[in-house]
Design a protein around this motif. Structure first.
Motif, PDB file in Angstrom:
ATOM      1  N   LEU A  90      -7.961   0.675  -9.788  1.00  0.00           N
ATOM      2  CA  LEU A  90      -8.228  -0.656  -9.604  1.00  0.00           C
ATOM      3  C   LEU A  90      -7.089  -1.381  -8.856  1.00  0.00           C
ATOM      4  CD1 LEU A  90     -10.845  -1.643 -12.529  1.00  0.00           C
ATOM      5  CD2 LEU A  90     -11.269  -0.872 -10.001  1.00  0.00           C
ATOM      6  N   LEU A  91      -6.124  -1.317  -9.444  1.00  0.00           N
ATOM      7  CA  LEU A  91      -4.657  -1.981  -8.964  1.00  0.00           C
ATOM      8  C   LEU A  91      -4.645  -1.585  -7.584  1.00  0.00           C
ATOM      9  CD1 LEU A  91      -2.324  -1.960 -12.086  1.00  0.00           C
ATOM     10  CD2 LEU A  91      -3.389  -4.011 -10.912  1.00  0.00           C
ATOM     11  N   PHE A  92      -4.677  -0.188  -7.533  1.00  0.00           N
ATOM     12  CA  PHE A  92      -4.190   0.612  -6.165  1.00  0.00           C
ATOM     13  C   PHE A  92      -5.549  -0.014  -5.059  1.00  0.00           C
ATOM     14  CE2 PHE A  92      -1.351   4.172  -5.787  1.00  0.00           C
ATOM     15  CZ  PHE A  92      -0.360   3.561  -6.817  1.00  0.00           C
ATOM     16  N   ARG A  93      -6.462  -0.157  -5.471  1.00  0.00           N
ATOM     17  CA  ARG A  93      -7.733  -0.445  -4.565  1.00  0.00           C
ATOM     18  C   ARG A  93      -7.526  -2.154  -4.156  1.00  0.00           C
ATOM     19  NH1 ARG A  93     -13.969  -1.362  -5.656  1.00  0.00           N
ATOM     20  NH2 ARG A  93     -13.067  -3.019  -7.024  1.00  0.00           N
ATOM     21  N   THR A  94      -7.070  -2.926  -5.107  1.00  0.00           N
ATOM     22  CA  THR A  94      -6.635  -4.206  -4.854  1.00  0.00           C
ATOM     23  C   THR A  94      -5.459  -4.445  -3.715  1.00  0.00           C
ATOM     24  OG1 THR A  94      -7.359  -4.930  -7.009  1.00  0.00           O
ATOM     25  CG2 THR A  94      -6.277  -6.575  -5.769  1.00  0.00           C
ATOM     26  N   ALA A  95      -4.466  -3.507  -4.033  1.00  0.00           N
ATOM     27  CA  ALA A  95      -3.278  -3.727  -3.471  1.00  0.00           C
ATOM     28  C   ALA A  95      -3.282  -2.795  -2.013  1.00  0.00           C
ATOM     29  CB  ALA A  95      -2.069  -3.214  -4.140  1.00  0.00           C
ATOM     30  N   GLY A  96      -4.541  -2.102  -1.754  1.00  0.00           N
ATOM     31  CA  GLY A  96      -4.603  -1.503  -0.541  1.00  0.00           C
ATOM     32  C   GLY A  96      -3.861  -0.132  -0.507  1.00  0.00           C
ATOM     33  N   LEU A  97      -3.483   0.355  -1.902  1.00  0.00           N
ATOM     34  CA  LEU A  97      -2.566   1.532  -1.669  1.00  0.00           C
ATOM     35  C   LEU A  97      -3.272   2.674  -1.970  1.00  0.00           C
ATOM     36  CD1 LEU A  97       0.199   0.167  -4.287  1.00  0.00           C
ATOM     37  CD2 LEU A  97       0.554   0.769  -1.788  1.00  0.00           C
ATOM     38  N   LEU A  98      -4.512   2.777  -2.133  1.00  0.00           N
ATOM     39  CA  LEU A  98      -5.443   3.999  -2.254  1.00  0.00           C
ATOM     40  C   LEU A  98      -5.109   4.852  -0.982  1.00  0.00           C
ATOM     41  CD1 LEU A  98      -9.064   3.002  -3.637  1.00  0.00           C
ATOM     42  CD2 LEU A  98      -7.292   4.188  -4.800  1.00  0.00           C
ATOM     43  N   ASP A  99      -4.988   6.094  -1.146  1.00  0.00           N
ATOM     44  CA  ASP A  99      -4.913   7.070  -0.044  1.00  0.00           C
ATOM     45  C   ASP A  99      -3.690   6.671   0.790  1.00  0.00           C
ATOM     46  OD1 ASP A  99      -5.563   9.371   1.320  1.00  0.00           O
ATOM     47  OD2 ASP A  99      -6.855   8.267   2.588  1.00  0.00           O
ATOM     48  N   SER A 100      -2.525   6.299   0.271  1.00  0.00           N
ATOM     49  CA  SER A 100      -1.305   6.048   0.985  1.00  0.00           C
ATOM     50  C   SER A 100      -0.143   6.682   0.253  1.00  0.00           C
ATOM     51  CB  SER A 100      -0.866   4.161   0.651  1.00  0.00           C
ATOM     52  OG  SER A 100      -0.403   4.057  -0.538  1.00  0.00           O
ATOM     53  N   ARG A 101       0.680   7.048   1.061  1.00  0.00           N
ATOM     54  CA  ARG A 101       1.987   7.894   0.604  1.00  0.00           C
ATOM     55  C   ARG A 101       2.620   7.233  -0.216  1.00  0.00           C
ATOM     56  NH1 ARG A 101       4.084  10.420   6.399  1.00  0.00           N
ATOM     57  NH2 ARG A 101       2.424  11.844   6.845  1.00  0.00           N
ATOM     58  N   SER A 102       3.058   5.788   0.260  1.00  0.00           N
ATOM     59  CA  SER A 102       3.907   4.813  -0.785  1.00  0.00           C
ATOM     60  C   SER A 102       3.142   4.938  -2.098  1.00  0.00           C
ATOM     61  CB  SER A 102       3.997   3.837  -0.223  1.00  0.00           C
ATOM     62  OG  SER A 102       2.918   3.043   0.352  1.00  0.00           O
ATOM     63  N   GLY A 103       1.958   4.749  -2.127  1.00  0.00           N
ATOM     64  CA  GLY A 103       1.507   4.749  -3.645  1.00  0.00           C
ATOM     65  C   GLY A 103       1.731   5.647  -4.605  1.00  0.00           C
ATOM     66  N   LEU A 104       1.674   7.096  -3.829  1.00  0.00           N
ATOM     67  CA  LEU A 104       1.961   8.267  -4.566  1.00  0.00           C
ATOM     68  C   LEU A 104       3.458   8.235  -4.727  1.00  0.00           C
ATOM     69  CD1 LEU A 104      -0.232  11.395  -3.675  1.00  0.00           C
ATOM     70  CD2 LEU A 104      -0.360   9.823  -5.644  1.00  0.00           C
TER      71      LEU A 104
END
Lengths: 303, 271
Positions: free
Chosen positions: B124-138
């Motif tokens: 949910l945090l990733f979804r909110t921050a737009g980090l889903l499916d991003s390299r920087s998130g991983l």
């Protein structure tokens, strides 16, 4: 306390002062990010587990009390998943620790090509879980095209459709293959630190190989075996990728473990509240093991 | 240690037997990767070897992007973890306080949090921050995931540096930063390298967060291989070729770092 770890005593006053200030400053960034990484999701999981919250149904939100937990414990799938988690855990532990101990003893004996054999034996540990699972499922266990099927038909036996007939056993085989090298590697290191004089003395006193194994090697290994069991338990409680790519928890719920149940609740059914309640159960389970693991590592830690 | 000829023979048989059995699935995978799709479905040893499967996998324009994602995410996560861990491990090894022991054990305990327990909030945090499916998130997740192990391993290596060397450096007027950069880093480079290697291996093979938090754009090789699991897409030779390429580099790394691996994976509890 080791001798190299008391530098402050040898420093002059002002330098000691300086390190007292710098030290915590250097540790702080790591502590802060780890604290955030642990606390924030933990609090959120706890919070959601007491909420009605479904991503596809925004109308029902609000405090749920213990409803999510109540629903969880009345759900037969939950108990099946706990049972599967436990069977998977115990079976893999027995296989990897049992065979790992025997192989560690074997690989401690000198034989031609030992180093190469050891490298081959520990290789599966470095194979990514999705590859392990799909190679086993398709190339080895496929009833028509797989190696096992071909072997069976050579012997005149009917081929076995592992993932249909014995799905959980098939997952156990894959996970054991991945973790046996880990157990072997750790236990071999421990065997090698065994005092040779002690074994030599036992041999002189007439202890046979079996007696040596049970009365000297095994007690010596007990600590390392404990560590292997605990570390594997932490990972085995939440096996996911192997199930995700082979069975998706099926057939039915035959291979659904706790990790896969939570995943399915959250990302397939969008039931955030229910998934979080499952998450809390997983965290509690892991913490019971973690308590003993941290305690046994702390005994060995010298600062 | 002396062994009787019988012991030698038995350990040879059991040792090599176990090694070959354990390695067989990997060897079979490599063998199958050189078969044509038609040969791959019959478990025979004799076939006309071809590189077609490799060519096909490469022809899928996105293979290189998955491989690139794996490299970027693993290296990124490892470098980020080292940046945080080097100062922390240095301070704890050379300037321990009464809190050091507790801090180390607490860091270790954060590793015990099962990822699936925090899947929901992170998603949910990733979804909110737009980090889903991003390299920087991983990269962030992997750095945090490995930070405790990296700190512990570095701490172990730093503890083995004799304090007299640092003393001599201080006499010559080296400040803390200079001490780390000119003395410690060269001295412990093998340690830092094997720590980084272990972190790379763990990132490369990670298959919980990569499967759950990426779809196409940032998906690494673990997720690419998972896409072969659909029943419609049973291409044994191509699966084997893609798997061989995904596994080979890390297998070689692993062979070189077996020793340090034991220390890193058991937090120094087994020596």
């Amino acid at each position: 306390m080791s001798t190299t770890s008391t530098p402050d005593a040898t420093l002059s006053g002002s330098e000691a002062e300086a390190t007292r200030k710098v030290g915590p400053l250097l540790v702080m960034p790591s502590v802060i990010v780890l604290l955030a990484w642990m606390i924030v999701p933990l609090v959120m999981t706890l919070w959601f587990s007491f909420q009605y919250y479904n991503l596809v149904d925004p109308t029902t939100r609000g405090f749920a009390g213990i409803d999510n937990y109540a629903y969880l414990v009345t759900d037969p799938d939950f108990w099946v998943s706990l049972e599967n988690t436990l069977i998977l855990l115990v079976a893999v532990l027995v296989i990897t620790v049992g065979l790992g101990t025997l192989l560690a003893v074997v690989f401690n004996l000198p034989f031609p090509g030992r180093n190469i054999a050891r490298v081959l034996a520990i290789s599966p540990f470095f194979v990514m879980p999705t590859v392990s699972a799909l190679i086993w499922k398709n190339l080895l266990m496929h009833p028509i095209y797989g190696v096992f099927g071909a072997l069976a038909s050579t012997l005149g036996l009917p081929p076995v459709d592992w993932f249909a007939q014995f799905p959980l056993a098939a997952v156990i085989a894959i996970v054991s293959w991945e973790w046996l090298p880990f157990a072997l590697l750790i236990l071999l290191t421990a065997v090698q630190s065994l005092d040779h004089e002690q074994r030599e003395a036992a041999r002189m006193d007439g202890a046979g190989p079996l007696a040596q194994f049970f009365f000297i090697t095994l007690p010596h290994l007990s600590r390392a075996i404990g560590v292997v069991i605990m570390i594997e338990t932490i990972f085995l409680l939440t096996v996911f990728a192997e199930i995700f790519v082979t069975t998706s928890g099926g057939p039915g719920n035959a291979t659904t473990n706790l990790a896969f149940l939570i995943y399915a609740r959250a990302l397939l059914q969008y039931d955030i509240g229910g998934a979080s309640a499952g998450g809390v159960v997983a965290i509690v389970l892991a913490n019971i093991v973690a308590f003993f693991l941290v305690r046994s590592i702390a005994r060995r830690l010298e600062v | 240690m002396r062994a009787t000829p019988l012991q030698r023979l038995l350990s040879f048989i059991f040792g090599w037997g176990a090694a070959l059995l354990l390695f067989f699935p990997i060897a079979w995978m490599v063998l199958t990767s050189f078969k044509s799709e038609r040969d791959a479905t019959s478990p025979g040893l004799f076939f006309a070897p071809s590189l077609d499967s490799y060519r096909d996998v490469f022809a899928r324009a996105d293979y290189l992007s998955f491989a690139l994602n794996s490299v970027v995410i693993s290296v990124g996560g490892t470098v980020l973890a080292l940046l945080f861990a080097i100062p922390a491990a240095y301070a704890m090894a050379f300037h321990p306080t009464h809190r050091t022991r507790g801090t180390l054990l607490w860091m270790l305990s954060t590793k015990m949090l099962p990822p699936v327990g925090v899947l929901v909030p992170i998603y949910l945090l990733f979804r909110t921050a737009g980090l889903l499916d991003s390299r920087s998130g991983l990269v962030m997740i992997y750095a945090l995931m490995n930070l405790p192990i990296v700190v512990w391993m570095l701490f172990t290596f730093y503890k083995e540096v004799p304090n007299e060397i640092l003393e001599a450096g201080r006499m010559d007027g080296a400040k803390t930063a200079g001490e780390v950069w000119f003395l410690l880093l060269p001295l412990t480079l093998p340690g830092v390298a094997s720590t980084g290697l272990l972190s790379l291996i763990l990132c490369w093979n990670e298959a919980f967060w990569s499967l759950n938090l990426t779809s196409a754009g940032a998906a690494p090789l673990t997720a690419f291989i998972a896409s072969f699991s659909s029943p419609e897409g049973l291409f044994f030779a191509k699966l084997s070729a893609a798997s061989t390429m995904a596994v080979a580099p890390i297998l070689v790394f692993g062979w070189f770092s077996q020793r340090q691996l034991v220390q890193g994976l058991t937090f120094g509890a087994v020596k």
